[in-house]
Design an enzyme around this catalytic site. Structure first.
Site, short mmCIF file in Angstrom:
data_model
loop_
_atom_site.label_atom_id
_atom_site.label_comp_id
_atom_site.label_asym_id
_atom_site.label_seq_id
_atom_site.Cartn_x
_atom_site.Cartn_y
_atom_site.Cartn_z
N ASN A 45 -13.45 4.65 2.47
CA ASN A 45 -14.17 3.84 1.49
C ASN A 45 -15.42 3.18 2.06
O ASN A 45 -15.80 2.09 1.64
CB ASN A 45 -13.26 2.72 0.96
CG ASN A 45 -12.11 3.25 0.13
OD1 ASN A 45 -11.99 4.45 -0.08
ND2 ASN A 45 -11.27 2.35 -0.34
N HIS A 82 0.82 -1.21 0.00
CA HIS A 82 0.00 0.00 0.00
C HIS A 82 0.86 1.26 0.00
O HIS A 82 0.67 2.17 -0.82
CB HIS A 82 -0.92 -0.03 1.23
CG HIS A 82 -1.95 1.05 1.28
ND1 HIS A 82 -1.71 2.28 1.85
CD2 HIS A 82 -3.24 1.08 0.86
CE1 HIS A 82 -2.79 3.02 1.78
NE2 HIS A 82 -3.75 2.31 1.17
N SER A 98 -7.58 5.74 -0.98
CA SER A 98 -6.14 5.71 -0.73
C SER A 98 -5.36 6.13 -1.95
O SER A 98 -4.26 6.69 -1.86
CB SER A 98 -5.69 4.29 -0.36
OG SER A 98 -5.95 4.01 0.99
#
Length: 321
Positions: free
Chosen positions: A177, A86, A244
Site C-alpha cells: 500500500n 487482520h 491485504s
C-alpha cells in the site's frame, strides 16, 4: 534477520455484529458462478498472518490446524489466536462459511491452516515468515496466502518461496500500500515483488485502481481491496481497505480454480498451469500493466469477453480502453 515485516497497512472503516448480504468483493469476482461446480472442498490454504479467531462462527469449521511462530503467548506453538484482527479478516475472505448473520468467503468449503507469523502488533521477523512457509510446505498445502510485507529483499525468504513454488504450491501476496497513484513510479514490498509469487494489487468496488496500490512490473492481477467486509474479532465483522484485502480474494479464487481444473482436466495441474488458468479468468480494466497486471480476477470461463460482461461493465471497459 531483524524484525521488519508487518501486515500490509489497512484502514478499518466500520464494525458490525452481523452481516446479511454477500460481501461485494466475493460477488464482484464472480465466485458464486463456480459454486455449482466447486466451493473449494479439499483445498488446504495456509494463511500466514496475525493468527485467527478460531471460535468465530463463520470460521471455526473451516480451520484444519495451525502453528504460532511469534512471541505472542510466550511463543507457545499451539496458540495461534488473533489479537489484531487482520488475520481473521483475511481468513474470512478466503473461506468463511456462511451463517444466518454472517459472511461467506470466496471458497467456503476450503480448509484453513492458520500460520501465525505476525504478533498482536501486526509485526514480525523474517525468520518467523520463513519458518511459517517451511511449515506450510511440510503440511502439503495447496496455497499460501500472505498479506504482509517489508522493504528488504531477504534471500532466505526468497528461497523459501521458491521451494514452495517448486512443490507446486501457489503463493499469493499482497502487492503493498505504498502506491502514489502514478504508474510511472515503482513501489516495491517483499515478498509481493518476487517474480515467483502471484502479486495482487487492489481496485475499488467500482473497478477503479486504488490510489494506494503499489505499481511495478511484477503485479500479476488485481482484486477488490476497498471497503471489504469480512470476519473480525469477538465474533464480529468489519469493513477494511488495503491490498491485504485484495490478496485473499485471489487465494480463494485459486482454491476454486484448482478443484475445478482437477475435475475437468482429470489430473493435478502444475503451479504454472494453474497460474495460466487464473490469467485466463481475468479481464482488463484499461490501466497500465504495472498497476493491474493481467487485469481483474473474474471467475467465469471467458470464451468471449462480451458474453461475460454485464452491460455496465462492458461499457466501462470499452471506455477505459
Amino acid at each position: 534477520m531483524e524484525q521488519g515485516v508487518r501486515v500490509i497497512p489497512y484502514t478499518v472503516i466500520d464494525e458490525a455484529d452481523e452481516i446479511k448480504e454477500m460481501p461485494k468483493g466475493v460477488e464482484m469476482i464472480q465466485a458464486p458462478k463456480l459454486w455449482n461446480e466447486t466451493k473449494g472442498k479439499g483445498m488446504k490454504v495456509a494463511v500466514l498472518d496475525t493468527g485467527c479467531e478460531i471460535t468465530h462462527p463463520d470460521l471455526k469449521d473451516r480451520i484444519i490446524g495451525g502453528r504460532n511462530f511469534t512471541d505472542d503467548d510466550r511463543s507457545n506453538p499451539d496458540l495461534y489466536t488473533d489479537y489484531n484482527g487482520h488475520g481473521t479478516h483475511v481468513a474470512g475472505t478466503i473461506a468463511a462459511q456462511e451463517n444466518e448473520a454472517g459472511v461467506i468467503g470466496v471458497a467456503p468449503e476450503a480448509g484453513l491452516l492458520i500460520v501465525k507469523v505476525l504478533n498482536k502488533a501486526g509485526s514480525g521477523k523474517y525468520e518467523w515468515i520463513i519458518k511459517g512457509i517451511q511449515y506450510a510446505i511440510e503440511q502439503e498445502v495447496d496455497i499460501i496466502s500472505m498479506s504482509l510485507g517489508g522493504p528488504a529483499d531477504v534471500p532466505e525468504l526468497h528461497e523459501a518461496i521458491q521451494t514452495a513454488v517448486k512443490k507446486n504450491i501457489l503463493v499469493i501476496c499482497a502487492a503493498g500500500n505504498e502506491g502514489d497513484g502514478d504508474d510511472a513510479t515503482n513501489e516495491f514490498a517483499y515478498p509481493g515483488a518476487y517474480n515467483e509469487v502471484i502479486s495482487v494489487g487492489a481496485v475499488n468496488l467500482e473497478r477503479g485502481s486504488s490510489d494506494f496500490t503499489n505499481s511495478h512490473n511484477e503485479i500479476d492481477v488485481v482484486a477488490p481491496g476497498e471497503r471489504i467486509t469480512s470476519t473480525y474479532l469477538n465474533g464480529k465483522y468489519a469493513t477494511l481497505s488495503g491490498t491485504s484485502m485484495a490478496a485473499p480474494h485471489v487465494s480463494g479464487a485459486l482454491a476454486l480454480i484448482k478443484t475445478y481444473a482437477k475435475v475437468h482436466f482429470e489430473r493435478e495441474l502444475t503451479e504454472p498451469e494453474l497460474y495460466a488458468q487464473l490469467v485466463k479468468r481475468t479481464v482488463p480494466l484499461g490501466n497500465s500493466p504495472k498497476l493491474e497486471g493481467n487485469g481483474l480476477v473474474y471467475l467465469t470461463v471467458p470464451e468471449h469477453l462480451a458474453e461475460i460482461f454485464d452491460q455496465s461493465f462492458k461499457t466501462m471497459v470499452m471506455d477505459a480502453i
